[in-house]
Design an enzyme around this catalytic site. Structure first.
Site, short mmCIF file in Angstrom:
data_model
loop_
_atom_site.label_atom_id
_atom_site.label_comp_id
_atom_site.label_asym_id
_atom_site.label_seq_id
_atom_site.Cartn_x
_atom_site.Cartn_y
_atom_site.Cartn_z
N CYS A 195 0.81 -1.27 -0.25
CA CYS A 195 -0.14 0.10 0.07
C CYS A 195 0.87 1.25 -0.02
O CYS A 195 1.69 1.54 0.94
CB CYS A 195 -0.86 0.07 1.43
SG CYS A 195 -1.78 1.44 1.63
N CYS A 208 0.11 3.66 2.95
CA CYS A 208 0.77 3.11 4.19
C CYS A 208 2.24 3.48 4.31
O CYS A 208 2.77 3.67 5.26
CB CYS A 208 0.63 1.82 4.22
SG CYS A 208 -1.13 1.08 4.04
#
Length: 149
Positions: free
Chosen positions: A68, A71
């Site tokens: 991600c 993230c």
């Protein structure tokens, strides 16, 4: 770290003495497994319908995945915050790909998702990557109950 020639020589001459490292608190988010979560945060295995926080300090839990992008952008911010709030707020992270039961338990549909858990009151979920200043404001107001100045 830059060592002078003198320091290098003195270290080389005295290899039997071990320099004591100061003991410090962990200053980065700690990876949680489902077992760790049940032991440190809340026993959702034995009490799936009741969230009772068992930690000793308020905490922030980052639900993330290695693949991600947002993230990965949030990770260094959380590392900095964990150092700034060391001893006041605990920081954890949960990989949703490895800990799917935890992701399901909190209905994580989007990552990153942060779970803010105060000592008293209900936990709060926040989706998406936010700037450091906004996260500090949430931590101060929600977890540490600091009033706006």
């Amino acid at each position: 770290m830059v060592l002078s020639a003198h320091t290098t020589i003195s270290l080389a001459q005295d290899t039997n003495k071990k320099e004591e490292q100061p003991k410090t608190e962990v200053a980065h988010p700690i990876q949680l497994t489902e077992y760790d979560f049940n032991m440190k945060i809340a026993d959702i295995k034995n009490h799936p319908h009741e969230f009772k926080y068992i930690g000793t300090r308020p905490c922030v839990i980052d639900f993330y995945a290695d693949w991600c992008g947002p993230c990965r952008m949030l990770s260094p911010i959380l590392n900095e915050l964990s150092k700034e709030y060391a001893g006041k707020v605990d920081f954890y992270k949960i990989n949703v790909d490895k800990e799917q039961n935890l992701a399901r338990a909190f209905a994580i549909r989007s990552i990153p998702t942060l779970l803010f858990i105060p000592m008293e009151g209900k936990p709060t979920l926040m989706q998406g990557a936010s700037p450091k200043g906004e996260l500090k404001k949430i931590i101060d107001e929600l977890l540490l109950k600091k009033e706006k100045e």
